[in-house]
Motif scaffolding. Structure first.
Motif, short mmCIF file in Angstrom:
data_model
loop_
_atom_site.label_atom_id
_atom_site.label_comp_id
_atom_site.label_asym_id
_atom_site.label_seq_id
_atom_site.Cartn_x
_atom_site.Cartn_y
_atom_site.Cartn_z
N ALA A 175 0.84 -1.20 0.00
CA ALA A 175 0.00 0.00 0.00
C ALA A 175 0.88 1.24 0.00
CB ALA A 175 -0.92 -0.01 1.21
N PRO A 176 1.33 1.62 -1.17
CA PRO A 176 2.31 2.72 -1.23
C PRO A 176 1.74 4.07 -0.76
CG PRO A 176 1.60 2.07 -3.43
CD PRO A 176 1.00 1.09 -2.49
N PHE A 177 0.43 4.21 -0.79
CA PHE A 177 -0.12 5.53 -0.45
C PHE A 177 -0.67 5.60 0.97
CE2 PHE A 177 -0.56 5.06 -5.08
CZ PHE A 177 0.36 6.02 -5.44
N GLN A 178 -0.42 4.53 1.72
CA GLN A 178 -1.00 4.49 3.07
C GLN A 178 -0.54 5.66 3.93
OE1 GLN A 178 -2.06 1.12 6.33
NE2 GLN A 178 -0.06 1.03 5.41
N PHE A 179 0.75 5.96 3.84
CA PHE A 179 1.31 7.05 4.63
C PHE A 179 0.57 8.34 4.32
CE2 PHE A 179 4.42 10.55 4.98
CZ PHE A 179 4.68 10.46 6.33
N TYR A 180 0.40 8.59 3.01
CA TYR A 180 -0.26 9.81 2.58
C TYR A 180 -1.70 9.86 3.11
CZ TYR A 180 -2.16 13.35 -0.53
OH TYR A 180 -2.77 14.45 -1.03
N GLN A 181 -2.38 8.71 2.98
CA GLN A 181 -3.77 8.65 3.44
C GLN A 181 -3.88 8.92 4.93
OE1 GLN A 181 -4.61 4.76 2.07
NE2 GLN A 181 -5.06 5.43 -0.02
N ILE A 182 -2.97 8.32 5.70
CA ILE A 182 -3.03 8.48 7.16
C ILE A 182 -2.80 9.93 7.54
CG2 ILE A 182 -1.89 7.92 9.33
CD1 ILE A 182 -1.32 5.17 8.12
N VAL A 183 -1.74 10.52 6.99
CA VAL A 183 -1.40 11.85 7.46
C VAL A 183 -2.38 12.90 6.96
CG1 VAL A 183 1.04 11.35 7.79
CG2 VAL A 183 0.25 12.30 5.61
N THR A 184 -3.14 12.60 5.90
CA THR A 184 -4.10 13.59 5.45
C THR A 184 -5.47 13.35 6.06
OG1 THR A 184 -4.40 12.23 3.49
CG2 THR A 184 -3.01 14.19 3.27
N ALA A 185 -5.63 12.21 6.75
CA ALA A 185 -6.95 11.86 7.27
C ALA A 185 -7.33 12.72 8.48
CB ALA A 185 -7.00 10.38 7.64
N PHE A 186 -6.36 13.24 9.18
CA PHE A 186 -6.71 14.12 10.31
C PHE A 186 -5.78 15.34 10.27
CE2 PHE A 186 -3.10 11.87 11.72
CZ PHE A 186 -2.55 12.55 12.78
N GLY A 187 -5.97 16.22 11.15
CA GLY A 187 -5.22 17.47 11.08
C GLY A 187 -3.77 17.32 11.43
N VAL A 188 -3.03 16.58 10.62
CA VAL A 188 -1.63 16.34 10.95
C VAL A 188 -0.82 17.63 10.84
CG1 VAL A 188 -0.79 15.71 8.67
CG2 VAL A 188 0.26 14.71 10.68
N GLY A 189 -1.27 18.50 9.91
CA GLY A 189 -0.57 19.77 9.75
C GLY A 189 -0.54 20.53 11.05
N ARG A 190 -1.66 20.52 11.76
CA ARG A 190 -1.75 21.26 13.00
C ARG A 190 -0.79 20.65 14.04
NH1 ARG A 190 -6.28 19.69 14.96
NH2 ARG A 190 -5.32 18.65 16.72
N VAL A 191 -0.75 19.30 14.07
CA VAL A 191 0.11 18.64 15.05
C VAL A 191 1.58 18.97 14.78
CG1 VAL A 191 0.81 16.42 16.01
CG2 VAL A 191 -1.55 16.78 15.31
N ILE A 192 1.96 18.91 13.49
CA ILE A 192 3.35 19.23 13.16
C ILE A 192 3.65 20.68 13.53
CG2 ILE A 192 5.00 19.50 11.26
CD1 ILE A 192 3.62 17.21 9.86
N LEU A 193 2.71 21.56 13.16
CA LEU A 193 2.89 22.98 13.45
C LEU A 193 3.03 23.20 14.96
CD1 LEU A 193 2.97 24.97 11.12
CD2 LEU A 193 0.76 25.86 11.91
N ASN A 194 2.13 22.55 15.72
CA ASN A 194 2.20 22.64 17.18
C ASN A 194 3.57 22.22 17.69
OD1 ASN A 194 -0.35 23.56 17.53
ND2 ASN A 194 -1.24 21.61 18.18
N THR A 195 4.04 21.05 17.18
CA THR A 195 5.32 20.52 17.63
C THR A 195 6.44 21.50 17.32
OG1 THR A 195 4.47 18.34 17.09
CG2 THR A 195 6.82 18.50 17.56
N LEU A 196 6.42 22.01 16.08
CA LEU A 196 7.49 22.91 15.67
C LEU A 196 7.45 24.22 16.45
CD1 LEU A 196 7.75 22.58 11.79
CD2 LEU A 196 9.54 22.20 13.48
N LEU A 197 6.24 24.76 16.60
CA LEU A 197 6.10 26.03 17.31
C LEU A 197 6.62 25.89 18.74
CD1 LEU A 197 4.89 28.91 17.15
CD2 LEU A 197 2.81 27.97 18.19
N LEU A 198 6.21 24.79 19.36
CA LEU A 198 6.64 24.54 20.74
C LEU A 198 8.16 24.37 20.80
CD1 LEU A 198 5.72 23.92 23.68
CD2 LEU A 198 5.84 21.52 23.06
N ALA A 199 8.69 23.55 19.87
CA ALA A 199 10.12 23.25 19.90
C ALA A 199 10.93 24.53 19.70
CB ALA A 199 10.46 22.22 18.82
N MET A 200 10.48 25.36 18.76
CA MET A 200 11.24 26.59 18.49
C MET A 200 11.14 27.57 19.66
SD MET A 200 11.03 27.43 14.52
CE MET A 200 11.74 26.33 13.32
#
Lengths: 698, 363
Positions: A175-200
């Motif tokens: 399932a080559p697209f599973q990763f893409y499907q998972i990360v787009t299925a929920f607000g992963v952008g927000r989680v990454i942004l949260n992590t980065l904002l906090l880390a910085m």
């Protein structure tokens, strides 16, 4: 070449292989070939006997014959090199065949198999050393093989299974697209942004505060600076989430500050009625930010303090002689010289913040970051391994790239030349007004830390924080006085035993890795280098997920055992050993080892007689520090601890989750106290040994 | 240790060494004769230490062969090569006493304790350190540490002794006596020795033969005297001793060889070896063949005119720099003569029988 071969075979003694052959054969007859359902210690005698290799019919019968072939081999060939080739091929074949056997039969390896494989790896190392690898140095060849195996089994393989989980569906189809499907299925952008904002934010804040503390401790004239020099050990001995817990006690909904404000401004407040309502403002970004800043600032402090100490005072004095004031000197000379250290501290704290799991878990509220999201995709009954893997890959990539930037880009830049020449000169004190401002800041900080730790200790002795401040010893009684089978004891003893086993392993392997990396050149070193980078960069939660995925199924089935926790602790603390080894070895001139080698000593003898006596204090401190890290680690072990193998930190977190804050802080405070006493004891012991050495050499 | 018992010839043929992309040594073919002490001399970065480490086995070759006597040791590790080495930093083990340091190798070979004690005493006597057994390295002076390092290198009676700039950490007064002691020890043991240094006077004083290296190559090999008097290149002429290298026209006349330089002609003695064809050649003029004298009215056809540009009183001698038609010349005059001052017009006389003609083929 003919003379060379002759010499090698002269030095080659068949006796060398006998210990390994013996170990292998004993393991074959006496240790389980297959993994035991309930672990080695809990298995019945019949189960144990059933798992022995010689009880199995079929393929396993060849194992002893294999070992016998090693004994016969030297008689069949003419030179040492031929014998080396024979050994190399035989052992490589056996190792590969064993793995193939277990994978195709879908069986799990037992302890005996592990020992047999180890024996064959040793024979493999003897073989390639005989061919000429590492110029015939069997010890180094063996160490290299061992480290490569270690890195492959406990780093590369688990990380590979994360990717495998992403590439294949649960039913096993590609399932080559599973990763893409998972990360787009929920607000992963927000989680990454949260992590980065906090880390910085945390990176910036800790670097700034670390700089303040470093400047203050080296340049201030007030006696307060001596207090700073001891405060850095606090976060080392404190489990990462305990600071978060203390913040809840202070700032939480039922915390002291809320209570105080309620008292003053609440509905029945004595000053202004109804101006304030209780709030959970501490949960979320600011809470995690505060907790991480408090616990990571000492890391930034240590990096910058080390950097400041190496700046040659003559440079600052030169600035002063050119009519620059103390302000100008600080601004134009000292701070620019610190630039690599500042970048270093920032990136290190950024990684630590992104990898931190305990504080976001305790304080996160709605603010979700990658590390907690990973945990919540598995915890409870979620068991969404694909999602955990996807998030794990994201977190791994994030911290790996920051780490690589730190290592390749900043790590290379240093204006400091270490010449070993002591230059006389006095450090320039801080400008007067700056020192006053910084004094106030440092005082507030230390006060806050003091209150935090005090509230942890107090919290263990009050009935219900926020509601009923009656003093009680009920929590401690429940934890410690119910006998060794209840309360805190099982997890506490587990922690002690696991950490006690893991710590020396970590220190020794870490120093061995440091030795190989810094002193040896060979084909395949890149594997060890890359493995080391991963060991340093991989966040604990990712290790946890990877280990669950990798070691829950044949051929290596370890989940639920104490072994997996010990291994996890050892791997998590490995950077301590490697870093300690690196810095100790960089102090020792390579010509000492060369002098030993020219006195006919092999590398094992050289390491034993020359290196180890010189780095003894590093071994002790690395072991102690690894022990502390293993005792306080939570992020990886929380995925792997089970009811039977609960450790102190996971037990405390489980009590936090079930709302028993009093119990949790009571346990936490005892854990901190234990670690503090341990650290002091180690300081005293290593301190005395240093004195002994001085007395001896004067 | 009896002289002559252990001595072997060391032969390097077609040895080269690359570190990644950098070539450290190129096409090294050299024989170190049995029982001699040979120095490797050259500026830093010329590859002399790398060459020494290749002989020791601490460094591997990228190609070529190393023979100890008739035995090919190219693929042998340092442990099995049977060499002793004195390191620049001495590399004494700081946590061991002098006795433990010196006896370390015997311990590795499982020699009984009493035997070790005995042999340590013998070599410590050889290096004049009797009675220092119980000291730690940091309780010794630099010179004493040096002797311990030498004793440790000697105790296993190696086939080859290697010295890596052994005197560079010793102050200059002690250096002279240490260098004589090393020379004496080497002669009395007869162990084939290789000695790395960047100090040309040390090289001349201590060695049977000198190998001059530059940029990873061997430029010239020979006894000190022949290197000084017959340099085969301007580099060697400059590096061994001091030298003024000037251009001149070599003429092969009926009455023998002459050189023309700066308008004067100098007849070369018939016995002189001339390694170049007539035409423009390079000459090396040592300071001791150049004499300056006060200018007088009568013209001397054998003298160059010059102006003193530098004049420094050094105690026994006065050092001059003189500007002439063939360039700036460096020379010395005895201090008992009146000092020629800066700016003074002088006559410069060159003794023709000590002129060195540099071979045409050299760089």
């Amino acid at each position: 070449m003919s003379t060379t071969a002759k010499v090698v075979s002269e030095s080659f003694k068949p006796a060398l292989i006998i210990p390994w052959v013996t170990i292998g054969i004993i393991a074959y007859f006496c240790l389980p070939w297959l993994a035991l359902e309930y672990g080695l210690t809990d298995a019945t005698f019949d189960e144990f006997v059933d798992a022995l290799a010689w009880r199995k019919n079929g393929a396993t019968i060849v194992v002893p014959f294999f070992f016998l072939m090693f004994l016969i081999a030297p008689r069949l060939v003419r030179s040492g090199i031929q014998c080396g080739w024979l050994y190399t091929c035989l052992s490589a074949f056996f190792i590969l065949a064993t793995f193939a056997y277990f994978i195709t039969e879908n069986l799990s390896m037992g302890l005996g198999t592990a020992v047999i494989l180890l024996a064959f790896s040793a024979l493999f190392a003897i073989g390639i050393a005989e061919i000429g690898f590492q110029r015939g140095d069997r010890f180094i060849a063996g160490s290299v093989i061992f480290v490569i195996l270690l890195v492959c089994v406990f780093i590369f393989f688990p990380i590979w299974t994360i990717f495998q989980t992403l590439l294949y569906n649960s039913d096993g189809s590609f399932a080559p697209f599973q990763f893409y499907q998972i990360v787009t299925a929920f607000g992963v952008g927000r989680v990454i942004l949260n992590t980065l904002l906090l880390a910085m934010s945390v990176g910036a804040a800790t670097t700034l505060f670390g700089l303040i503390f470093a400047l203050y401790s080296t340049r201030a004239t007030s006696p307060l600076r001596y207090v700073i020099r001891v405060f850095y050990i606090l976060p080392i001995i404190t489990p990462p989430f305990v600071v978060g817990m203390a913040l809840i006690l202070l700032f939480g909904r039922a915390g002291m500050i809320n209570d105080g404000l309620m008292f003053l401004f609440g509905p029945e407040g004595i000053l202004l009625q109804g101006a304030f309502t209780r709030s959970g403002y501490i949960y979320g970004f600011w809470g995690i930010f505060l907790a991480q800043t408090l616990s990571l600032t000492p890391i930034a402090y240590m990096v910058l303090n080390g950097m400041l100490a190496t700046i040659n005072p003559a440079m600052e004095e030169a600035a002063l002689t050119m009519r620059a004031g103390r302000w100008e000197t600080l601004r134009d000379v000292t701070l620019p010289l610190l630039r690599p250290g500042i970048a270093n501290a920032f990136l290190l704290c950024m990684i630590s913040s992104a990898a931190d799991f305990g504080n976001p878990l305790v304080l996160g509220g709605d603010y979700d970051v990658l590390s907690t999201e990973i945990y919540f995709s598995i915890a409870g009954a979620q068991l969404d391994f694909a999602k955990a893997s996807a998030l794990g890959v994201l977190l791994l990539v994030l911290s790996l790239s920051v780490f690589v930037i730190q290592k390749k880009w900043v790590g290379q830049k240093s204006y400091v030349t270490v010449t070993g020449v002591q230059t006389a000169g006095n450090v320039i004190p801080l400008p007067g007004r700056l020192q006053k401002i910084l004094s106030a800041f440092v005082l507030v900080w230390l006060l806050l830390v003091g209150i935090l730790y005090f509230s942890i200790f107090l919290g263990g002795f009050v009935k219900q924080w926020g509601a009923d401040y009656t003093l009680t010893i009920a929590h401690h009684k429940e934890l410690w006085l119910g006998g060794f089978a209840s309360g805190a004891w099982p997890s506490f003893i587990n922690s002690l035993i696991f950490a006690f086993i893991a710590a020396p392993i970590t220190a020794l392997i870490g120093i061995l890795i440091a030795y190989i990396i810094s002193r040896k050149k060979f084909f395949g070193k890149g594997i060890i280098d890359f493995g080391t980078v991963l060991i340093f960069a991989i966040p604990g939660t990712v290790t946890g997920v990877a280990y669950i995925l990798a070691f829950n199924t044949p051929p290596v089935e370890l989940t639920g055992t104490a072994a997996i926790l010990i291994i996890t602790m050892a791997i998590r603390a490995m950077p301590v050993g490697i870093r300690g080894g690196m810095s100790a070895l960089s102090q020792i001139s390579e010509s000492l080892e060369e002098a030993s080698v020219l006195q006919r000593a092999g590398s094992l003898k050289t390491i034993r007689s020359v290196l180890i006596p010189l780095i003894r204090s590093t071994i002790v401190s690395s072991t102690a520090y690894s022990f502390i890290r293993s005792m306080t680690t939570v992020s990886a072990v929380i995925f792997l601890a089970t009811a039977g193998t609960n450790v102190a930190t996971t037990y405390i977190l489980s009590r936090v989750e079930s709302g028993d804050t009093g119990i949790a802080v009571a346990y936490g405070s005892i854990l901190i106290l234990t670690m503090l006493l341990f650290t002091l004891a180690v300081e005293v012991i290593t301190g005395r040994s240093r004195v002994e050495k001085q007395v001896k050499t004067i | 240790m009896k002289p002559g018992e252990t001595n072997i010839t060391i032969t390097l043929s077609k040895v080269f060494k690359r570190f990644d992309e950098v070539t450290a040594l190129e096409d090294i073919n050299v024989v170190f004769e049995a029982g001699t002490l040979t120095t490797l001399l050259g500026p830093s970065g010329c590859g002399k230490t790398t060459l020494l480490r290749i002989v020791s086995g601490l460094e591997t070759v990228s190609g070529g062969e190393i023979l100890f006597g008739n035995e090919n040791v190219t693929d042998l590790s340092a442990t099995r090569r049977d060499v002793g080495m004195v390191f620049q930093s001495y590399a004494l083990f700081p946590h061991m006493t002098v006795e433990q340091n010196v006896g370390y190798g015997l311990g590795v070979l499982k020699t009984p304790q009493e035997k070790i004690k005995e042999q340590v005493k013998v070599v410590l006597d050889m290096v004049n350190l009797a009675g220092y057994q119980a000291r730690y390295p940091d309780e010794l002076s630099g010179g004493q540490q040096q002797r311990v390092a030498v004793a440790r290198a000697l105790i296993l009676e190696p086939k080859v002794l290697l010295f890596d700039e052994p005197l560079s950490n010793i102050d200059s007064k002690l250096r002279r006596s240490m260098r004589e002691e090393i020379r004496h020890l080497q002669k009395s043991t007869g162990i084939t020795s290789i000695y790395v240094t960047h100090d040309q006077s040390e090289a001349l004083a201590v060695s049977d033969e000198v190998v001059v290296m530059k940029d990873g190559r061997i430029l010239q090999k020979g006894p000190p005297r022949s290197l000084y008097h017959r340099p085969e290149s301007a580099f060697v002429a400059n590096f061994i001793g001091e030298s003024n290298v000037v251009e001149a026209l070599l003429v092969n006349g009926t009455d023998g060889n002459r050189v023309e330089l700066g308008g004067i002609e100098l007849a070369l003695p018939d016995s002189m070896h001339i390694p170049a064809k007539p035409g423009m050649v390079k000459l090396s003029l040592r300071p001791e063949v150049i004499h300056i004298e006060a200018k007088s009215d009568d013209k001397d056809p054998d003298c160059l005119a010059g102006i003193v540009t530098e004049s420094a009183y050094m105690g026994p001698v006065i050092e001059y720099s003189v500007k002439t038609a063939i360039g700036d010349l460096f020379t010395r005059g005895p201090a008992y003569e009146t000092q020629h001052l800066k700016g003074e017009q002088v006559r410069v006389r060159v003794r023709p029988d000590e002129i060195i003609v540099i071979p045409a083929s050299s760089e």
